[in-house]
Design a protein around this motif. Structure first.
Motif, PDB file in Angstrom:
ATOM      1  N   ARG A  71       0.823  -1.317   0.029  1.00  0.00           N
ATOM      2  CA  ARG A  71       0.168  -0.066   0.034  1.00  0.00           C
ATOM      3  C   ARG A  71       0.773   1.413  -0.031  1.00  0.00           C
ATOM      4  NH1 ARG A  71      -5.209  -1.260   0.702  1.00  0.00           N
ATOM      5  NH2 ARG A  71      -5.755   0.736   1.489  1.00  0.00           N
ATOM      6  N   ARG A  72       1.980   1.299   0.754  1.00  0.00           N
ATOM      7  CA  ARG A  72       2.936   2.275   0.728  1.00  0.00           C
ATOM      8  C   ARG A  72       3.536   2.711  -0.681  1.00  0.00           C
ATOM      9  NH1 ARG A  72       3.963   0.463   6.085  1.00  0.00           N
ATOM     10  NH2 ARG A  72       5.678  -0.591   5.538  1.00  0.00           N
ATOM     11  N   ALA A  75       2.155   1.857  -3.216  1.00  0.00           N
ATOM     12  CA  ALA A  75       1.380   2.110  -4.328  1.00  0.00           C
ATOM     13  C   ALA A  75       1.027   3.650  -4.264  1.00  0.00           C
ATOM     14  CB  ALA A  75      -0.039   1.778  -4.052  1.00  0.00           C
ATOM     15  N   GLU A  76       1.529   4.415  -3.143  1.00  0.00           N
ATOM     16  CA  GLU A  76       1.314   5.800  -2.983  1.00  0.00           C
ATOM     17  C   GLU A  76       2.239   6.683  -4.087  1.00  0.00           C
ATOM     18  OE1 GLU A  76       1.691   6.559   1.019  1.00  0.00           O
ATOM     19  OE2 GLU A  76      -0.038   5.283   1.485  1.00  0.00           O
ATOM     20  N   ARG A  77       3.537   5.957  -4.334  1.00  0.00           N
ATOM     21  CA  ARG A  77       4.494   6.808  -5.140  1.00  0.00           C
ATOM     22  C   ARG A  77       5.026   6.047  -6.300  1.00  0.00           C
ATOM     23  NH1 ARG A  77       6.197   5.799  -0.614  1.00  0.00           N
ATOM     24  NH2 ARG A  77       8.594   5.549  -1.231  1.00  0.00           N
ATOM     25  N   HIS A  78       5.422   6.794  -7.344  1.00  0.00           N
ATOM     26  CA  HIS A  78       5.948   5.882  -8.544  1.00  0.00           C
ATOM     27  C   HIS A  78       7.327   5.362  -7.944  1.00  0.00           C
ATOM     28  CE1 HIS A  78       7.874   5.518 -12.497  1.00  0.00           C
ATOM     29  NE2 HIS A  78       6.750   5.675 -12.818  1.00  0.00           N
ATOM     30  N   ASP A 106      10.605   6.987  -7.173  1.00  0.00           N
ATOM     31  CA  ASP A 106      10.704   7.370  -5.757  1.00  0.00           C
ATOM     32  C   ASP A 106      10.785   6.572  -4.753  1.00  0.00           C
ATOM     33  OD1 ASP A 106      10.159  10.078  -7.070  1.00  0.00           O
ATOM     34  OD2 ASP A 106       8.073   9.700  -7.207  1.00  0.00           O
ATOM     35  N   TRP A 107      10.952   5.442  -4.804  1.00  0.00           N
ATOM     36  CA  TRP A 107      10.842   4.431  -3.691  1.00  0.00           C
ATOM     37  C   TRP A 107      12.469   4.305  -3.287  1.00  0.00           C
ATOM     38  CZ3 TRP A 107       8.732  -0.315  -6.345  1.00  0.00           C
ATOM     39  CH2 TRP A 107       7.081  -0.076  -6.603  1.00  0.00           C
ATOM     40  N   MET A 109      -4.626  -0.310  -8.091  1.00  0.00           N
ATOM     41  CA  MET A 109      -3.405   0.315  -7.343  1.00  0.00           C
ATOM     42  C   MET A 109      -2.386   0.803  -8.337  1.00  0.00           C
ATOM     43  SD  MET A 109      -3.305  -1.894  -3.831  1.00  0.00           S
ATOM     44  CE  MET A 109      -2.297  -0.927  -3.059  1.00  0.00           C
ATOM     45  N   ARG A 150       0.458   2.827 -14.191  1.00  0.00           N
ATOM     46  CA  ARG A 150       1.777   3.610 -13.867  1.00  0.00           C
ATOM     47  C   ARG A 150       2.853   3.326 -15.032  1.00  0.00           C
ATOM     48  NH1 ARG A 150       3.098   2.513  -7.675  1.00  0.00           N
ATOM     49  NH2 ARG A 150       3.039   4.872  -7.681  1.00  0.00           N
TER      50      ARG A 150
END
Length: 186
Positions: free
Chosen positions: A105-106, A108-111, A114-115, A179, A183
């Motif tokens: 879930r975390r 899915a919040e960012r591209h 950016d991980w 989700m 992308r």
């Protein structure tokens, strides 16, 4: 080493720790094991990773990682094992249940660009920790894979091949598709 001993090491390594620290913790845990137990550890790891090797899990990895080659998929499978026994048991039968995992879930919040390295969904250190410890100890040229092959050759238990899952990923993975689905074109 039995399967419970394997999971005790995996779960003892700390799910919330980054993969390098976890790999080092597991490495320290393996130092005291016999060569036979190292082979057992690798055998259990391979078996658990094989539980999450199907077509739909590959599609899940492609969605989450915005594409996925063979090496990335192996690291992803090891990461799934690193999520623990309960999680692996749950998602092995239904990869779409990964949508319930806080780590997913975390992400899915960012591209993916950016991980951070620490949160990237793979665990290469786990994939090779027993291999490296085995090679560190053994003086001959045989590897842990040779020991595993010898074990498999001696095993007379019939093995069942995994059935291909030909379901449409969009239908079988609706939550992950929602989700992560567009992308790749961000």
């Amino acid at each position: 080493m039995d399967i419970d001993g394997f999971w005790a090491i995996i779960e003892g390594s700390g799910r919330d720790t980054d993969s390098v620290e976890r790999g080092e913790w597991i490495e320290r845990a393996l130092v005291g094991l016999s060569v036979e137990d190292l082979v057992d550890f690798q055998d259990h790891l391979d078996e658990q990773m094989s539980r999450v090797c199907g077509d739909l899990m590959g599609e899940a990895a492609i969605l989450i990682l915005c594409g996925c080659g063979d090496d990335s998929f192996s690291r992803f499978q090891a990461w799934l094992v690193g999520l623990g026994r309960d999680t692996l048991d749950r998602v092995a039968g239904d990869p779409d249940l990964l949508a319930d995992e806080p780590e997913v879930r975390r992400l899915a919040e960012r591209h993916p660009r950016d991980w951070t390295n620490e949160e990237y969904p793979w665990f290469e250190e786990l994939e090779f920790v027993a291999v490296h410890e085995y090679e560190r100890r053994e003086l001959d040229t045989d590897s842990i894979y040779d020991a595993l092959r010898a074990r498999y050759d001696a095993d007379t238990t019939p093995h069942q091949d995994r059935e291909a899952d030909d379901r449409d990923p969009d239908e079988a993975l609706p939550r992950l598709t929602a989700m992560f689905g567009g992308r790749m074109w961000d």
